[in-house]
Design a protein around this motif. Sequence first.
Motif, PDB file in Angstrom:
ATOM      1  N   VAL A  41      -7.547  -3.069 -41.156  1.00  0.00           N
ATOM      2  CA  VAL A  41      -7.380  -4.259 -40.299  1.00  0.00           C
ATOM      3  C   VAL A  41      -7.983  -5.487 -40.986  1.00  0.00           C
ATOM      4  N   TYR A  42      -9.123  -5.290 -41.645  1.00  0.00           N
ATOM      5  CA  TYR A  42      -9.767  -6.411 -42.339  1.00  0.00           C
ATOM      6  C   TYR A  42      -8.836  -6.983 -43.413  1.00  0.00           C
ATOM      7  N   ASN A  43      -8.170  -6.088 -44.180  1.00  0.00           N
ATOM      8  CA  ASN A  43      -7.257  -6.550 -45.231  1.00  0.00           C
ATOM      9  C   ASN A  43      -6.114  -7.375 -44.654  1.00  0.00           C
ATOM     10  N   PHE A  59      -6.976  -0.265 -23.682  1.00  0.00           N
ATOM     11  CA  PHE A  59      -8.024  -1.164 -24.178  1.00  0.00           C
ATOM     12  C   PHE A  59      -7.480  -1.783 -25.460  1.00  0.00           C
ATOM     13  N   ILE A  60      -7.103  -3.049 -25.364  1.00  0.00           N
ATOM     14  CA  ILE A  60      -6.466  -3.726 -26.497  1.00  0.00           C
ATOM     15  C   ILE A  60      -7.375  -4.835 -27.010  1.00  0.00           C
ATOM     16  N   SER A  61      -7.510  -4.917 -28.334  1.00  0.00           N
ATOM     17  CA  SER A  61      -8.249  -6.046 -28.918  1.00  0.00           C
ATOM     18  C   SER A  61      -7.280  -6.972 -29.611  1.00  0.00           C
ATOM     19  N   ILE A  62      -7.566  -8.263 -29.520  1.00  0.00           N
ATOM     20  CA  ILE A  62      -6.731  -9.250 -30.209  1.00  0.00           C
ATOM     21  C   ILE A  62      -7.591  -9.941 -31.260  1.00  0.00           C
ATOM     22  N   LEU A  63      -7.141  -9.822 -32.505  1.00  0.00           N
ATOM     23  CA  LEU A  63      -7.869 -10.431 -33.624  1.00  0.00           C
ATOM     24  C   LEU A  63      -7.003 -11.525 -34.227  1.00  0.00           C
ATOM     25  N   GLY A  64      -7.643 -12.470 -34.874  1.00  0.00           N
ATOM     26  CA  GLY A  64      -6.865 -13.504 -35.545  1.00  0.00           C
ATOM     27  C   GLY A  64      -7.769 -14.591 -36.050  1.00  0.00           C
ATOM     28  N   PRO A  65      -7.282 -15.389 -37.016  1.00  0.00           N
ATOM     29  CA  PRO A  65      -8.107 -16.484 -37.525  1.00  0.00           C
ATOM     30  C   PRO A  65      -8.362 -17.528 -36.429  1.00  0.00           C
ATOM     31  N   ILE A  99       2.407 -12.416 -33.613  1.00  0.00           N
ATOM     32  CA  ILE A  99       1.837 -11.077 -33.818  1.00  0.00           C
ATOM     33  C   ILE A  99       2.297 -10.564 -35.183  1.00  0.00           C
ATOM     34  N   ILE A 100       1.315 -10.315 -36.086  1.00  0.00           N
ATOM     35  CA  ILE A 100       1.704  -9.796 -37.398  1.00  0.00           C
ATOM     36  C   ILE A 100       1.396  -8.300 -37.501  1.00  0.00           C
ATOM     37  N   SER A 101       0.598  -7.805 -36.576  1.00  0.00           N
ATOM     38  CA  SER A 101       0.342  -6.369 -36.587  1.00  0.00           C
ATOM     39  C   SER A 101      -0.028  -5.910 -35.181  1.00  0.00           C
ATOM     40  N   ASP A 102       0.485  -4.769 -34.801  1.00  0.00           N
ATOM     41  CA  ASP A 102       0.161  -4.183 -33.496  1.00  0.00           C
ATOM     42  C   ASP A 102      -0.097  -2.705 -33.765  1.00  0.00           C
ATOM     43  N   LYS A 103      -1.371  -2.367 -33.916  1.00  0.00           N
ATOM     44  CA  LYS A 103      -1.715  -1.054 -34.459  1.00  0.00           C
ATOM     45  C   LYS A 103      -2.442  -0.191 -33.436  1.00  0.00           C
ATOM     46  N   LYS A 104      -1.933   1.015 -33.253  1.00  0.00           N
ATOM     47  CA  LYS A 104      -2.629   1.983 -32.392  1.00  0.00           C
ATOM     48  C   LYS A 104      -3.794   2.581 -33.167  1.00  0.00           C
ATOM     49  N   ILE A 105      -4.912   2.752 -32.496  1.00  0.00           N
ATOM     50  CA  ILE A 105      -6.069   3.357 -33.154  1.00  0.00           C
ATOM     51  C   ILE A 105      -6.244   4.758 -32.568  1.00  0.00           C
ATOM     52  N   PHE A 106      -6.015   5.750 -33.377  1.00  0.00           N
ATOM     53  CA  PHE A 106      -6.199   7.119 -32.875  1.00  0.00           C
ATOM     54  C   PHE A 106      -7.602   7.586 -33.233  1.00  0.00           C
ATOM     55  N   LYS A 107      -8.375   7.825 -32.205  1.00  0.00           N
ATOM     56  CA  LYS A 107      -9.759   8.229 -32.445  1.00  0.00           C
ATOM     57  C   LYS A 107      -9.951   9.672 -32.029  1.00  0.00           C
ATOM     58  N   GLU A 108     -10.686  10.375 -32.878  1.00  0.00           N
ATOM     59  CA  GLU A 108     -10.975  11.767 -32.513  1.00  0.00           C
ATOM     60  C   GLU A 108     -12.039  11.794 -31.410  1.00  0.00           C
ATOM     61  N   ILE A 136      -4.253  -5.849 -31.973  1.00  0.00           N
ATOM     62  CA  ILE A 136      -3.163  -6.785 -32.258  1.00  0.00           C
ATOM     63  C   ILE A 136      -3.729  -7.882 -33.155  1.00  0.00           C
ATOM     64  N   VAL A 137      -3.056  -8.163 -34.264  1.00  0.00           N
ATOM     65  CA  VAL A 137      -3.538  -9.205 -35.181  1.00  0.00           C
ATOM     66  C   VAL A 137      -2.562 -10.379 -35.138  1.00  0.00           C
ATOM     67  N   LEU A 138      -3.131 -11.565 -34.964  1.00  0.00           N
ATOM     68  CA  LEU A 138      -2.301 -12.772 -34.906  1.00  0.00           C
ATOM     69  C   LEU A 138      -2.359 -13.507 -36.241  1.00  0.00           C
ATOM     70  N   SER A 139      -1.294 -14.257 -36.516  1.00  0.00           N
ATOM     71  CA  SER A 139      -1.255 -15.067 -37.737  1.00  0.00           C
ATOM     72  C   SER A 139      -1.995 -16.385 -37.504  1.00  0.00           C
ATOM     73  N   MET A 140      -2.130 -17.174 -38.568  1.00  0.00           N
ATOM     74  CA  MET A 140      -2.679 -18.532 -38.422  1.00  0.00           C
ATOM     75  C   MET A 140      -1.783 -19.292 -37.446  1.00  0.00           C
ATOM     76  N   GLY A 141      -2.376 -20.312 -36.753  1.00  0.00           N
ATOM     77  CA  GLY A 141      -1.620 -21.034 -35.732  1.00  0.00           C
ATOM     78  C   GLY A 141      -0.377 -21.701 -36.282  1.00  0.00           C
ATOM     79  N   PRO A 142       0.710 -21.773 -35.553  1.00  0.00           N
ATOM     80  CA  PRO A 142       0.904 -21.139 -34.252  1.00  0.00           C
ATOM     81  C   PRO A 142       0.923 -19.613 -34.367  1.00  0.00           C
ATOM     82  N   GLY A 143       0.096 -18.971 -33.508  1.00  0.00           N
ATOM     83  CA  GLY A 143      -0.103 -17.533 -33.624  1.00  0.00           C
ATOM     84  C   GLY A 143       1.143 -16.708 -33.328  1.00  0.00           C
TER      85      GLY A 143
END
Lengths: 242, 261
Positions: free
Chosen positions: A232-234, A28-34, A204-213, A195-202
Amino acid sequence: MLKFTNVFKNYDKSVLADINMEVEEGEFISILGPSGSGKSTILRLASKLIKPSRGKISYQRNKPPSIGFVFQDATLMPWRNVLDNIILPLELKGVRRNISTKKAAEWIMKVGLEGKENSFPGELSGGQKMRVSLARSMVTDCDLLLLDEPFAALDEITRRKLEEDLLKIWKREKFTILLVTHSVSEAVYLSERVIVLSMGPGKIISDKKIFKENFDQDFRNSQQLFDLNKTVYNLLAREENS
Amino acid sequence: MKNISNYLAPIIALIALLAIWEIFVYSSNIPIYILPAPTDIFLSLQSNFKDLLGSALITLRITIYAFVIAFFVSLFLAIVFSLSNILESSLYPITVIFQVTPVVAIAPLILIWVGLDNAELAILILSVIVAFFPMLANTNLGFKSVDQNLLDLFLLNGASKWQILSKLRIPFALPYILTGMKTSIGLALIGTVVAEFVAGTGSSKGLAWTIIESGNRLDISKLFAGLMLLILLGITLFMLMTAIERNLLKRWHESTQENRG
């Protein structure tokens, strides 16, 4: 399941640049970006609705998976009732009516729309419409579910309820999900990888695994989620301000 | 209560208008061959009812034939345009020529081509020319307005061109098609009457013929009676189309759900 190798996409201008990512089965992957970072374009490329300008998108076993797509608007056909909207993908694939009706009825149950089979989209709330859209995308037993900001237009309560329901369905059905969203908390809460994308052209600036208990209601109010959100917000804020 | 007043208001206005007309004609001593009073028109309608009804049925028959032909021609062209951009860019401008050319200007030509003995066919052709463009323009617009996400959904599920047309474009365009039909049914009637006028007396015994003949005989009451029947015919056809539209769209289209909370 799905691999992007040096993928570029240009329209009048460059939208995506050098995207490299691998999606494992069941993730389950989320893609975030401006805005304008090409998030939705990644989904359209993954679904083969559009082709990359450069680079390669390959699928496991060289065979494109069965894909379900949910758009920001529910995108229902107003002239069809709930049942007939959900049946549509099966109908287009030539599945017999009695089989597709049975299948659609199962999904109506799973998304909690019992009793609404004969209602028309104009008679449903925003949340109910999105449930129909989710059921329609999954009725073909898809391997890959692409979600393009599906909950963006919903109120907070409905949105949380649908997020919980989506998580339950994902855990039960175990298909792969790619979710595009503007909401950091939604991305972090729902997915295993952000996965966090940069301003366009997008890019990948971050690809982070989320470890949840755990994934339960406590997690929504946990310190762990708060910290993950902050991280992630920062990242995103730094990109927006750059 | 509001509904009753909605229906009553135009009826009361019409009765008031007829009363003013009646009083004006009799108080001003206007001769009947200039402006007959509503009662004279009603009496003329009563005494010439069989003739007038026969003429109205001829006009109605041609109007309906023209409308049906125009419907299928416009639907066929809109489907062709939706399947091929090249055909659309080549043929659409030609269809606009029919729209902008006044029917009276081409009527003599059509009459010569089909032969003066076939005036009814000429009238039918002219009526089709007048009626088909609004349906084509609206259907074409409806086909083009299809939600891109829905189209993507169809493509994603491997829909054929025929499935996209029958399960998406046509139902999506239905409100547009019906709007075009509502405009065209009135235009088909106007086209028929204008073509009857241009074709001249004796060629077709429709309502236009009755109106011309009554004018030539200075039977202005009968002329008005013919005119009234024509108006009634136009209103009936429009209301029929509106009823069909409401029936087809009633459960799902916003235009039929204004009273829903």
